[in-house]
Design an enzyme around this catalytic site. Structure first.
Site, mmCIF file in Angstrom:
data_model
loop_
_atom_site.group_PDB
_atom_site.id
_atom_site.type_symbol
_atom_site.label_atom_id
_atom_site.label_comp_id
_atom_site.label_asym_id
_atom_site.label_seq_id
_atom_site.Cartn_x
_atom_site.Cartn_y
_atom_site.Cartn_z
ATOM 1 N N TYR A 92 -22.543 9.534 4.759
ATOM 2 C CA TYR A 92 -21.093 9.328 4.658
ATOM 3 C C TYR A 92 -20.441 8.728 5.889
ATOM 4 O O TYR A 92 -19.233 8.612 5.923
ATOM 5 C CB TYR A 92 -20.411 10.649 4.316
ATOM 6 N N ASN B 276 -11.183 5.746 -3.918
ATOM 7 C CA ASN B 276 -12.473 6.413 -3.732
ATOM 8 C C ASN B 276 -12.291 7.828 -4.257
ATOM 9 O O ASN B 276 -11.843 8.706 -3.535
ATOM 10 C CB ASN B 276 -12.888 6.433 -2.260
ATOM 11 N N HIS C 2 -17.793 10.099 -11.119
ATOM 12 C CA HIS C 2 -18.888 10.204 -12.070
ATOM 13 C C HIS C 2 -18.515 10.854 -13.392
ATOM 14 O O HIS C 2 -19.277 10.758 -14.351
ATOM 15 C CB HIS C 2 -20.042 10.963 -11.417
ATOM 16 N N ASP D 165 -8.107 7.509 -16.898
ATOM 17 C CA ASP D 165 -6.922 7.230 -17.712
ATOM 18 C C ASP D 165 -5.717 6.898 -16.843
ATOM 19 O O ASP D 165 -4.919 6.020 -17.184
ATOM 20 C CB ASP D 165 -6.607 8.420 -18.623
ATOM 21 N N HIS E 152 -16.834 3.171 -2.137
ATOM 22 C CA HIS E 152 -17.647 4.353 -1.825
ATOM 23 C C HIS E 152 -18.325 4.117 -0.489
ATOM 24 O O HIS E 152 -18.895 3.036 -0.258
ATOM 25 C CB HIS E 152 -18.691 4.600 -2.910
ATOM 26 N N LEU E 153 -18.251 5.103 0.383
ATOM 27 C CA LEU E 153 -18.867 4.997 1.704
ATOM 28 C C LEU E 153 -20.372 4.802 1.593
ATOM 29 O O LEU E 153 -20.962 3.987 2.295
ATOM 30 C CB LEU E 153 -18.562 6.253 2.530
ATOM 31 N N SER E 154 -20.993 5.566 0.704
ATOM 32 C CA SER E 154 -22.441 5.472 0.506
ATOM 33 C C SER E 154 -22.741 4.520 -0.645
ATOM 34 O O SER E 154 -21.859 4.169 -1.424
ATOM 35 C CB SER E 154 -23.032 6.853 0.219
ATOM 36 N N ARG F 194 -25.113 10.249 -9.616
ATOM 37 C CA ARG F 194 -24.107 9.548 -8.809
ATOM 38 C C ARG F 194 -24.014 8.058 -9.164
ATOM 39 O O ARG F 194 -23.094 7.383 -8.722
ATOM 40 C CB ARG F 194 -24.421 9.684 -7.326
#
Length: 155
Positions: free
Chosen positions: A36, A87, A93, A100, A113-115, A124
């Site tokens: 992260y 994010n 997920h 919505d 997403h950081l990763s 994931r």
């Protein structure tokens, strides 16, 4: 030679970008830094504001661990945001409530997403918001937010 000075008769519109962060992002710096990144959430926000200033836009950062709060912020941002950086954290997920809320936007959305969630555990790899995003940036650490701001301001 007679020269006329030209002065624009309009005021440029300031671009406002909502930067909405979800669950556990407040724990940056404490979570696994190999996945992260090593900065704290406060440092991430500071960078976002600096990058936005450099791009001559206004960023407004939000972070919550409460799904309903994130949905409310999406609803509110519809009235002022010209673009969205999102994010959702783990909600990416499975949260159809967030999906919505994002689906109501008529402005571009960038999923960050950081990763690299596409190279992590199977659960994931699923994103219920991917098809709503004009762009997805994964695995770039904090720099992914800079890339998202640049994407939105280049449109």
């Amino acid at each position: 030679m007679n020269r006329l000075a030209w002065t624009p008769t309009y005021t440029a519109r300031i671009v406002q970008i909502a930067v909405i962060n979800g669950v556990n992002l407040n724990a940056l710096g404490d979570r696994d830094p190999d996945i992260y990144c090593t900065i704290t959430y406060g440092e991430l926000e500071t960078r976002v504001y600096e990058w936005a200033s450099h791009l001559a836009v206004t960023a407004r950062c939000f972070q919550t661990n409460h799904e309903g709060q994130l949905v409310d912020w999406c609803h509110e941002a519809r009235s002022w945001a010209d673009g969205v950086v999102i994010n959702p954290g783990a909600w990416t997920h499975y949260s159809y409530a967030i999906r919505d809320a994002l689906e109501l936007f008529t402005v571009p959305i960038v999923e960050v997403h950081l990763s690299d969630i596409t190279a992590r555990e199977e659960f994931r790899r699923q994103s219920v918001i991917a098809d709503l995003a004009a762009a997805r940036i994964v695995g770039q650490g904090a720099d992914g937010y800079r890339q998202a701001l640049e994407f939105l301001t280049s449109r």
